[in-house]
Motif scaffolding. Structure first.
Motif, PDB file in Angstrom:
ATOM      1  N   UNK A 217       0.840  -1.194   0.000  1.00 26.90           N
ATOM      2  CA  UNK A 217       0.000   0.000   0.000  1.00 26.90           C
ATOM      3  C   UNK A 217       0.881   1.252   0.000  1.00 26.90           C
ATOM      4  N   UNK A 218       0.486   2.223  -0.801  1.00 26.30           N
ATOM      5  CA  UNK A 218       1.188   3.506  -0.812  1.00 26.30           C
ATOM      6  C   UNK A 218       2.401   3.559  -1.713  1.00 26.30           C
ATOM      7  N   UNK A 219       2.771   2.435  -2.361  1.00 28.02           N
ATOM      8  CA  UNK A 219       3.883   2.475  -3.309  1.00 28.02           C
ATOM      9  C   UNK A 219       3.527   3.432  -4.447  1.00 28.02           C
ATOM     10  N   UNK A 220       4.464   4.269  -4.821  1.00 23.45           N
ATOM     11  CA  UNK A 220       4.188   5.282  -5.840  1.00 23.45           C
ATOM     12  C   UNK A 220       3.892   4.653  -7.203  1.00 23.45           C
ATOM     13  N   UNK A 221       2.953   5.266  -7.919  1.00 23.16           N
ATOM     14  CA  UNK A 221       2.603   4.849  -9.276  1.00 23.16           C
ATOM     15  C   UNK A 221       2.912   6.014 -10.208  1.00 23.16           C
ATOM     16  N   UNK A 222       3.664   5.717 -11.280  1.00 28.77           N
ATOM     17  CA  UNK A 222       4.116   6.750 -12.207  1.00 28.77           C
ATOM     18  C   UNK A 222       3.459   6.601 -13.577  1.00 28.77           C
ATOM     19  N   UNK A 223       3.378   7.695 -14.286  1.00 22.91           N
ATOM     20  CA  UNK A 223       2.991   7.629 -15.688  1.00 22.91           C
ATOM     21  C   UNK A 223       4.091   6.904 -16.453  1.00 22.91           C
ATOM     22  N   UNK A 279      -0.333   2.738  -4.979  1.00 27.67           N
ATOM     23  CA  UNK A 279      -0.915   1.398  -5.036  1.00 27.67           C
ATOM     24  C   UNK A 279      -1.949   1.209  -3.931  1.00 27.67           C
ATOM     25  N   UNK A 280      -3.060   0.548  -4.243  1.00 25.28           N
ATOM     26  CA  UNK A 280      -4.084   0.260  -3.258  1.00 25.28           C
ATOM     27  C   UNK A 280      -4.791  -1.052  -3.566  1.00 25.28           C
ATOM     28  N   UNK A 281      -6.001  -1.181  -3.051  1.00 28.75           N
ATOM     29  CA  UNK A 281      -6.829  -2.376  -3.305  1.00 28.75           C
ATOM     30  C   UNK A 281      -8.276  -1.964  -3.492  1.00 28.75           C
ATOM     31  N   UNK A 295      -3.117  -5.639  -2.193  1.00 29.19           N
ATOM     32  CA  UNK A 295      -2.820  -4.387  -2.907  1.00 29.19           C
ATOM     33  C   UNK A 295      -1.970  -4.644  -4.153  1.00 29.19           C
ATOM     34  N   UNK A 296      -2.370  -4.026  -5.237  1.00 26.29           N
ATOM     35  CA  UNK A 296      -1.590  -4.145  -6.472  1.00 26.29           C
ATOM     36  C   UNK A 296      -2.051  -3.070  -7.450  1.00 26.29           C
ATOM     37  N   UNK A 297      -1.209  -2.825  -8.444  1.00 30.15           N
ATOM     38  CA  UNK A 297      -1.577  -1.965  -9.566  1.00 30.15           C
ATOM     39  C   UNK A 297      -2.025  -2.842 -10.722  1.00 30.15           C
ATOM     40  N   UNK A 298      -3.237  -2.618 -11.196  1.00 31.51           N
ATOM     41  CA  UNK A 298      -3.664  -3.237 -12.450  1.00 31.51           C
ATOM     42  C   UNK A 298      -3.279  -2.268 -13.553  1.00 31.51           C
ATOM     43  N   UNK A 299      -2.404  -2.735 -14.465  1.00 35.66           N
ATOM     44  CA  UNK A 299      -1.946  -1.889 -15.569  1.00 35.66           C
ATOM     45  C   UNK A 299      -2.404  -2.491 -16.894  1.00 35.66           C
ATOM     46  N   UNK A 300      -3.166  -1.719 -17.656  1.00 36.69           N
ATOM     47  CA  UNK A 300      -3.677  -2.188 -18.937  1.00 36.69           C
ATOM     48  C   UNK A 300      -3.276  -1.266 -20.071  1.00 36.69           C
TER      49      UNK A 300
END
Length: 333
Positions: A217-223, A279-281, A295-300
């Motif tokens: 949780x809280x891990x940064x997500x970047x463009x 990152x969250x859930x 918690x995870x990032x779904x990337x599509x």
């Protein structure tokens, strides 16, 4: 009168050759981009159509011609493809007409852009000039260009994509915006594998249209790209999510976020490595639902081909961007 007023274009634009035969020389991608940029800037100066609109239309056409199976592939510096019936004029008895005057009589698009006396649809100079002249008939301001694009393509999504590409080119003053970045910090703790196409059961039978990157949780997500934010908000599947469109008509989708970056809103220009959230859930329920999965990032990733849009497997791209981002971080020390 328009032809006389724009005849100076022939002198300006003759310095740049956009013919496919010329473009075939092995001068590298950097040189091709430089030639395109010169062409856009010359044409913009001659017609008063902002160069970034011409560049955006050309980029969009290049994207769809590569994505559409039966579309002619771009060969020269300029990728805009004007169909025969539009080029010569719908009622022109000669669909291969290259005479600028007879094309004008039949209200065709074709114009002579390099002063050789022909309106040749295989010559990039003629094609770019012809499309610029079409836009100029509506006017060089933003709103009239929007109207002209809609009348040409008859598709709202296409107009939106072109305008967003133009926004990116205008913002950065260049067209080489292909750099990518891994969506998480490459030295954070995370894991992922190729899960595209796996079955999903919540909300009905469907396939997984992306890659799940598991992290705290809280891990940064970047463009991952240069792009424009098309969507931000909630849905019951993806929870808090963001959608970003790049210059290749590719839509990058980030879902199950915990928080958004405070400065991110729809219409914003973003760049590779820019923070967009954490990152969250979130998801799998009404607004605010969270904690139904780790918690995870779904990337599509989704591709628009000018007619429809479909998902494709992001895993190979993520692996490459991960390597490239690590290498770039290593170079910076």
């Amino acid at each position: 009168m328009r032809i006389k007023k724009l005849s100076v274009l022939f002198i300006l634009f003759s310095a740049i050759s956009c013919h496919p035969a010329q473009a075939a020389a092995p001068d590298g991608e950097k040189a091709r981009l430089e030639k395109r940029m010169e062409a856009y800037q010359y044409m913009g100066a001659a017609t008063h159509i902002p160069w970034y609109y011409l560049a955006a239309v050309d980029q969009y056409e290049r994207n769809i011609r590569q994505a559409q199976r039966h579309s002619p592939k771009p060969e020269g510096i300029i990728a805009i493809h004007i169909p025969k019936e539009k080029w010569a004029g719908l009622f022109n008895p000669d669909p291969d007409d290259k005479n600028p005057l007879s094309i004008l009589v039949f209200q065709g698009f074709g114009r002579d852009g390099n002063g050789d006396g022909k309106a040749d649809p295989s010559d990039g100079a003629d094609v770019l000039y012809s499309f610029a002249d079409y836009l100029l008939q509506y006017g060089p301001d933003d709103e009239n260009i929007r109207i002209a694009l809609w009348n040409y393509y008859q598709r709202d999504k296409t107009v939106g994509i072109i305008l967003n590409i133009a926004k990116l080119f205008k913002t950065y003053g260049r067209i080489d915006l292909q750099q990518k970045h891994f969506p998480l910090p490459v030295y954070a703790r995370y894991s992922y594998r190729d899960t595209w196409g796996d079955r999903r059961g919540w909300g009905g039978r469907r396939i997984h249209e992306g890659t799940d990157i598991f992290a705290h949780y809280g891990t940064e997500v970047y463009s991952t790209c240069y792009g424009v934010v098309e969507m931000k908000g909630w849905n019951k599947y993806g929870g808090w999510r963001v959608g970003i469109r790049d210059i290749n008509n590719t839509y990058h989708y980030y879902a199950h976020l915990n928080h958004f970056s405070k400065n991110i809103k729809i219409g914003d220009v973003v760049e590779p490595g820019q923070l967009i959230g954490t990152v969250g859930s979130s998801g799998y329920g009404p607004k605010g639902t969270a904690g139904k999965f780790p918690p995870h990032l779904h990337y599509g990733m989704y591709k628009d081909n000018g007619r429809t849009e479909w998902s494709f497997d992001p895993y190979p791209y993520l692996k490459r961007w991960e390597r490239e981002t690590k290498a770039n971080k290593g170079k910076k020390g």
